[in-house]
Motif scaffolding. Sequence first.
Motif, mmCIF file in Angstrom:
data_model
loop_
_atom_site.group_PDB
_atom_site.id
_atom_site.type_symbol
_atom_site.label_atom_id
_atom_site.label_comp_id
_atom_site.label_asym_id
_atom_site.label_seq_id
_atom_site.Cartn_x
_atom_site.Cartn_y
_atom_site.Cartn_z
ATOM 1 N N ASP A 253 12.826 10.084 0.805
ATOM 2 C CA ASP A 253 12.099 11.158 1.574
ATOM 3 C C ASP A 253 12.386 10.672 3.086
ATOM 4 O O ASP A 253 12.378 11.504 3.868
ATOM 5 C CB ASP A 253 10.633 11.202 1.160
ATOM 6 C CG ASP A 253 10.336 11.873 -0.126
ATOM 7 O OD1 ASP A 253 11.598 12.633 -0.491
ATOM 8 O OD2 ASP A 253 9.365 11.694 -0.612
ATOM 9 N N ARG A 254 11.991 9.466 3.375
ATOM 10 C CA ARG A 254 12.240 9.135 4.935
ATOM 11 C C ARG A 254 13.571 9.006 5.163
ATOM 12 O O ARG A 254 13.780 9.528 6.634
ATOM 13 C CB ARG A 254 11.778 7.548 5.010
ATOM 14 C CG ARG A 254 10.106 7.467 4.971
ATOM 15 C CD ARG A 254 9.595 6.236 4.831
ATOM 16 N NE ARG A 254 9.543 5.592 3.621
ATOM 17 C CZ ARG A 254 10.009 4.424 3.345
ATOM 18 N NH1 ARG A 254 10.606 3.644 4.329
ATOM 19 N NH2 ARG A 254 9.767 4.115 2.190
ATOM 20 N N PRO B 274 10.511 -0.348 -5.256
ATOM 21 C CA PRO B 274 9.626 0.229 -6.175
ATOM 22 C C PRO B 274 9.029 1.474 -5.607
ATOM 23 O O PRO B 274 8.410 2.298 -6.681
ATOM 24 C CB PRO B 274 8.383 -0.739 -5.782
ATOM 25 C CG PRO B 274 8.563 -1.384 -4.656
ATOM 26 C CD PRO B 274 10.235 -1.697 -4.538
ATOM 27 N N ARG B 275 9.298 1.993 -4.639
ATOM 28 C CA ARG B 275 9.019 3.422 -4.377
ATOM 29 C C ARG B 275 10.177 4.092 -3.558
ATOM 30 O O ARG B 275 10.242 4.611 -2.415
ATOM 31 C CB ARG B 275 7.948 3.281 -3.091
ATOM 32 C CG ARG B 275 6.659 2.829 -3.586
ATOM 33 C CD ARG B 275 5.490 2.945 -2.551
ATOM 34 N NE ARG B 275 4.510 2.440 -2.998
ATOM 35 C CZ ARG B 275 3.924 1.258 -2.999
ATOM 36 N NH1 ARG B 275 4.729 0.197 -2.521
ATOM 37 N NH2 ARG B 275 2.948 0.531 -3.553
ATOM 38 N N ASP C 19 11.565 7.046 -4.206
ATOM 39 C CA ASP C 19 11.462 8.390 -3.858
ATOM 40 C C ASP C 19 10.907 8.540 -2.371
ATOM 41 O O ASP C 19 11.216 9.240 -1.376
ATOM 42 C CB ASP C 19 10.342 9.154 -4.843
ATOM 43 C CG ASP C 19 11.275 9.481 -6.329
ATOM 44 O OD1 ASP C 19 12.253 9.388 -6.240
ATOM 45 O OD2 ASP C 19 10.194 9.722 -7.029
ATOM 46 N N SER C 20 9.870 7.447 -2.067
ATOM 47 C CA SER C 20 9.478 7.773 -0.428
ATOM 48 C C SER C 20 10.584 7.149 0.425
ATOM 49 O O SER C 20 10.714 7.738 1.386
ATOM 50 C CB SER C 20 8.413 6.554 -0.560
ATOM 51 O OG SER C 20 7.963 6.281 0.868
ATOM 52 N N GLU D 298 0.816 -1.028 0.001
ATOM 53 C CA GLU D 298 0.065 -0.006 0.147
ATOM 54 C C GLU D 298 0.994 1.225 0.013
ATOM 55 O O GLU D 298 0.299 2.324 -0.430
ATOM 56 C CB GLU D 298 -1.014 -0.046 1.501
ATOM 57 C CG GLU D 298 -2.031 -1.139 1.255
ATOM 58 C CD GLU D 298 -2.551 -1.271 2.816
ATOM 59 O OE1 GLU D 298 -2.329 -0.463 3.448
ATOM 60 O OE2 GLU D 298 -3.616 -2.063 2.895
ATOM 61 N N GLY D 299 2.058 1.201 0.622
ATOM 62 C CA GLY D 299 3.068 2.369 0.485
ATOM 63 C C GLY D 299 2.413 3.266 1.703
ATOM 64 O O GLY D 299 2.904 4.409 0.973
ATOM 65 N N ARG D 300 1.892 2.858 2.591
ATOM 66 C CA ARG D 300 1.564 4.057 3.649
ATOM 67 C C ARG D 300 2.467 4.137 4.704
ATOM 68 O O ARG D 300 2.999 3.149 5.394
ATOM 69 C CB ARG D 300 0.058 3.776 3.981
ATOM 70 C CG ARG D 300 -1.035 3.815 3.133
ATOM 71 C CD ARG D 300 -2.478 3.619 3.673
ATOM 72 N NE ARG D 300 -2.578 2.531 4.238
ATOM 73 C CZ ARG D 300 -3.023 2.164 5.639
ATOM 74 N NH1 ARG D 300 -2.885 3.402 6.408
ATOM 75 N NH2 ARG D 300 -3.135 1.135 6.049
ATOM 76 N N TYR D 301 2.955 5.427 4.976
ATOM 77 C CA TYR D 301 4.114 5.828 6.187
ATOM 78 C C TYR D 301 3.777 6.677 6.748
ATOM 79 O O TYR D 301 2.860 7.818 6.315
ATOM 80 C CB TYR D 301 5.385 5.800 5.144
ATOM 81 C CG TYR D 301 6.087 4.660 4.559
ATOM 82 C CD1 TYR D 301 6.443 3.807 4.907
ATOM 83 C CD2 TYR D 301 5.577 4.962 2.800
ATOM 84 C CE1 TYR D 301 6.947 2.720 4.116
ATOM 85 C CE2 TYR D 301 6.005 3.879 2.196
ATOM 86 C CZ TYR D 301 6.794 2.944 2.557
ATOM 87 O OH TYR D 301 7.241 1.937 1.946
#
Length: 396
Positions: free
Chosen positions: A288-289, A281-282, A284-285, A249-252
């Motif tokens: 960012d973290r 796959p993410r 950029d996320s 889901e990619g929720r952080y």
Amino acid sequence: MIVTAGRVLTAPDEEPLQDGAVLVAADGTISAVGPRADVIRLTGPAVDRWDLPDDTVLPGLVNCHVHLALDAGPDPVGALRDTDDGVLRSAMAERARRLLDAGVTTARDLGDRGGLAAELRDTIAAGAVTGPRLLNAGAPLTVPGGHFWFLGGEVADDASIRAAVADRARRGADVIKVMASGGHMTPGGAAMWEPQFDVRQLGVVVDAAREAGLPVAAHAHGTGSIAACAQAGVDTIEHCTWLVGSPAEGRYETPGHVAEMIAAAGIYVCPARSSGWARFPRLDSLLDRLAFMDGHGIRMVAGTDAGVTGSRFEDFAAGLGLYARAGWSPARILAMATTEAAAAVGLADSIGRLAPGFSADLIAVSGDPLTDPAALGRVRFVLARGRPHVPAQVSA
């Protein structure tokens, strides 16, 4: 022994010595570091010499998160279950040698079976097997049926937590590992973002470990578990993914007050990323973290989770490429793997830099890691506690 090199980097924050040398005592510690001519004057005619005029000599690397019991294949857990202790001993020794080939002179094993990592640690220290200095946790503490329960670390209440910590201390553990959240390698257990222990239980782990004189490394993917680890006062947080749902889901969530708590407590974070970061796959996320943690003053150190699927033991330098992609300077990346990592594992007074009295843990690489972090992947020579080792890819 004397090691000479075209460039000697004593620590990431110090000026390199051009045409430098390191003098190693018979006990495996460093006697002197300085200009080659000055150091040579301190030696006698019978001293062993390693002359590396085209290379950079620097402190040995520290991998803060490995699993020598796992094979890095497509099903490391299944492979472990199908491997008896005799075969596993040999496999772990070979993986330790591959760490050394990659310039890793100290590694922290954060979960093995049957105390085999401690056994290997002692065999390497005695000089019977070639490998890095090993720090071991034994079987991680987990809830019944929880993440990595099959390693033998299940605990059900406060009494069993205290008994498990005391048992590891008696067996010579260097660190206590606790699975604060679930993980993706244990079918039927808690999901990665779900907590396995609450802040009170983690406090029991920390208190018991402190009584035994041991630090605590906490596996934590979920944001709630990360916050609980910070409140409990663990020493390092492994992964620190900030998940609040399935990775798919990619929720952080990245609460600033939790990051500030981690930074204020001096807790180190080991993201435990291998070369597979480039296929994330993410991405950029993830970047960012990392920027979020960096912006809140959290100190991060290098580790690769070597042994899990796709994380090879010889892949250390490629894993560091993530931080270059994040825009960090080569000196800072090197500090993550030397001085900062040494502090995170409690050995800042003996490893991580080249200085008199420190362990003679050093590597020689082709190129200059202060301008090109990829040079850390071109290891030509290793000293681990004063013992010479030529990596397999060099001697072949």
